[in-house]
Design a protein around this motif. Structure first.
Motif, PDB file in Angstrom:
ATOM      1  N   LEU A  34      -4.755  -9.908  14.372  1.00 58.38           N
ATOM      2  CA  LEU A  34      -4.085  -8.721  13.832  1.00 58.38           C
ATOM      3  C   LEU A  34      -3.721  -8.898  12.363  1.00 58.38           C
ATOM      4  O   LEU A  34      -3.879  -7.975  11.566  1.00 58.38           O
ATOM      5  CB  LEU A  34      -2.841  -8.398  14.665  1.00 58.38           C
ATOM      6  CG  LEU A  34      -3.129  -7.927  16.092  1.00 58.38           C
ATOM      7  CD1 LEU A  34      -1.828  -7.848  16.894  1.00 58.38           C
ATOM      8  CD2 LEU A  34      -3.856  -6.605  16.094  1.00 58.38           C
ATOM      9  N   VAL A  35      -3.256 -10.087  11.994  1.00 59.09           N
ATOM     10  CA  VAL A  35      -2.924 -10.349  10.590  1.00 59.09           C
ATOM     11  C   VAL A  35      -4.181 -10.294   9.733  1.00 59.09           C
ATOM     12  O   VAL A  35      -4.189  -9.700   8.651  1.00 59.09           O
ATOM     13  CB  VAL A  35      -2.198 -11.709  10.446  1.00 59.09           C
ATOM     14  CG1 VAL A  35      -2.094 -12.143   8.997  1.00 59.09           C
ATOM     15  CG2 VAL A  35      -0.804 -11.639  11.073  1.00 59.09           C
ATOM     16  N   GLY A  36      -5.270 -10.889  10.229  1.00 60.93           N
ATOM     17  CA  GLY A  36      -6.531 -10.841   9.490  1.00 60.93           C
ATOM     18  C   GLY A  36      -7.057  -9.431   9.351  1.00 60.93           C
ATOM     19  O   GLY A  36      -7.528  -9.032   8.286  1.00 60.93           O
ATOM     20  N   GLN A  37      -6.963  -8.663  10.419  1.00 64.99           N
ATOM     21  CA  GLN A  37      -7.419  -7.265  10.392  1.00 64.99           C
ATOM     22  C   GLN A  37      -6.604  -6.464   9.385  1.00 64.99           C
ATOM     23  O   GLN A  37      -7.161  -5.681   8.613  1.00 64.99           O
ATOM     24  CB  GLN A  37      -7.285  -6.672  11.788  1.00 64.99           C
ATOM     25  CG  GLN A  37      -7.822  -5.267  11.930  1.00 64.99           C
ATOM     26  CD  GLN A  37      -7.700  -4.775  13.367  1.00 64.99           C
ATOM     27  OE1 GLN A  37      -6.903  -5.265  14.155  1.00 64.99           O
ATOM     28  NE2 GLN A  37      -8.511  -3.794  13.694  1.00 64.99           N
ATOM     29  N   HIS A  38      -5.305  -6.677   9.380  1.00 64.48           N
ATOM     30  CA  HIS A  38      -4.452  -5.966   8.423  1.00 64.48           C
ATOM     31  C   HIS A  38      -4.837  -6.337   6.986  1.00 64.48           C
ATOM     32  O   HIS A  38      -4.910  -5.472   6.113  1.00 64.48           O
ATOM     33  CB  HIS A  38      -2.979  -6.294   8.667  1.00 64.48           C
ATOM     34  CG  HIS A  38      -2.069  -5.704   7.650  1.00 64.48           C
ATOM     35  ND1 HIS A  38      -1.798  -4.357   7.576  1.00 64.48           N
ATOM     36  CD2 HIS A  38      -1.397  -6.274   6.630  1.00 64.48           C
ATOM     37  CE1 HIS A  38      -0.993  -4.131   6.563  1.00 64.48           C
ATOM     38  NE2 HIS A  38      -0.732  -5.276   5.975  1.00 64.48           N
ATOM     39  N   GLY A  39      -5.094  -7.617   6.746  1.00 58.58           N
ATOM     40  CA  GLY A  39      -5.504  -8.051   5.404  1.00 58.58           C
ATOM     41  C   GLY A  39      -6.796  -7.394   4.962  1.00 58.58           C
ATOM     42  O   GLY A  39      -6.921  -6.944   3.819  1.00 58.58           O
ATOM     43  N   ARG A  40      -7.775  -7.325   5.875  1.00 58.68           N
ATOM     44  CA  ARG A  40      -9.045  -6.674   5.536  1.00 58.68           C
ATOM     45  C   ARG A  40      -8.832  -5.196   5.244  1.00 58.68           C
ATOM     46  O   ARG A  40      -9.386  -4.661   4.279  1.00 58.68           O
ATOM     47  CB  ARG A  40     -10.051  -6.848   6.684  1.00 58.68           C
ATOM     48  CG  ARG A  40     -10.683  -8.232   6.731  1.00 58.68           C
ATOM     49  CD  ARG A  40     -11.795  -8.315   7.759  1.00 58.68           C
ATOM     50  NE  ARG A  40     -11.337  -8.044   9.118  1.00 58.68           N
ATOM     51  CZ  ARG A  40     -10.702  -8.907   9.905  1.00 58.68           C
ATOM     52  NH1 ARG A  40     -10.447 -10.127   9.466  1.00 58.68           N
ATOM     53  NH2 ARG A  40     -10.332  -8.575  11.124  1.00 58.68           N
ATOM     54  N   GLU A  41      -8.029  -4.534   6.064  1.00 59.40           N
ATOM     55  CA  GLU A  41      -7.756  -3.108   5.836  1.00 59.40           C
ATOM     56  C   GLU A  41      -7.078  -2.891   4.485  1.00 59.40           C
ATOM     57  O   GLU A  41      -7.419  -1.958   3.761  1.00 59.40           O
ATOM     58  CB  GLU A  41      -6.895  -2.550   6.966  1.00 59.40           C
ATOM     59  CG  GLU A  41      -7.642  -2.416   8.272  1.00 59.40           C
ATOM     60  CD  GLU A  41      -6.746  -2.048   9.442  1.00 59.40           C
ATOM     61  OE1 GLU A  41      -5.526  -1.826   9.242  1.00 59.40           O
ATOM     62  OE2 GLU A  41      -7.267  -1.977  10.574  1.00 59.40           O
ATOM     63  N   ARG A  42      -6.142  -3.764   4.138  1.00 60.49           N
ATOM     64  CA  ARG A  42      -5.445  -3.669   2.849  1.00 60.49           C
ATOM     65  C   ARG A  42      -6.423  -3.885   1.701  1.00 60.49           C
ATOM     66  O   ARG A  42      -6.409  -3.146   0.706  1.00 60.49           O
ATOM     67  CB  ARG A  42      -4.311  -4.694   2.806  1.00 60.49           C
ATOM     68  CG  ARG A  42      -3.437  -4.592   1.574  1.00 60.49           C
ATOM     69  CD  ARG A  42      -2.424  -5.724   1.498  1.00 60.49           C
ATOM     70  NE  ARG A  42      -3.134  -6.991   1.484  1.00 60.49           N
ATOM     71  CZ  ARG A  42      -2.870  -8.020   2.300  1.00 60.49           C
ATOM     72  NH1 ARG A  42      -1.912  -7.954   3.175  1.00 60.49           N
ATOM     73  NH2 ARG A  42      -3.569  -9.126   2.219  1.00 60.49           N
TER      74      ARG A  42
END
Length: 78
Positions: A34-42
């Motif tokens: 989830l943290v990685g996904q959020h970083g990619r989205e950002r």
């Protein structure tokens, strides 16, 4: 790796546990995902924002540079 405890609501814990189980991950792996996904989205949001500010000249420069990179990275054939 050291471990720690975080305080979350029971509801959030249960949601994370359900998601982790569905994805065959541990809770820790799910949080990392989830943290990685959020970083990619950002990162992609920042990229879209930067691209929205590009001028026609910027786009021309971009197309010229990518064409150059495509040309120099193309496989050599005999």
């Amino acid at each position: 790796m050291t471990m720690t405890t975080i305080k979350v609501s029971t509801e959030l814990r249960d949601r994370l546990k359900e998601q982790a189980k569905a994805e065959h991950r541990t809770m820790g792996e799910q949080l990392e995902h989830l943290v990685g996904q959020h970083g990619r989205e950002r990162d992609f949001a920042a990229l879209r924002e930067a691209m929205s500010r590009m001028t026609p000249d910027d786009w021309a420069d971009y197309r010229e540079e990518t064409a150059w990179w495509d040309a120099v990275s193309a496989p050599v054939t005999d």
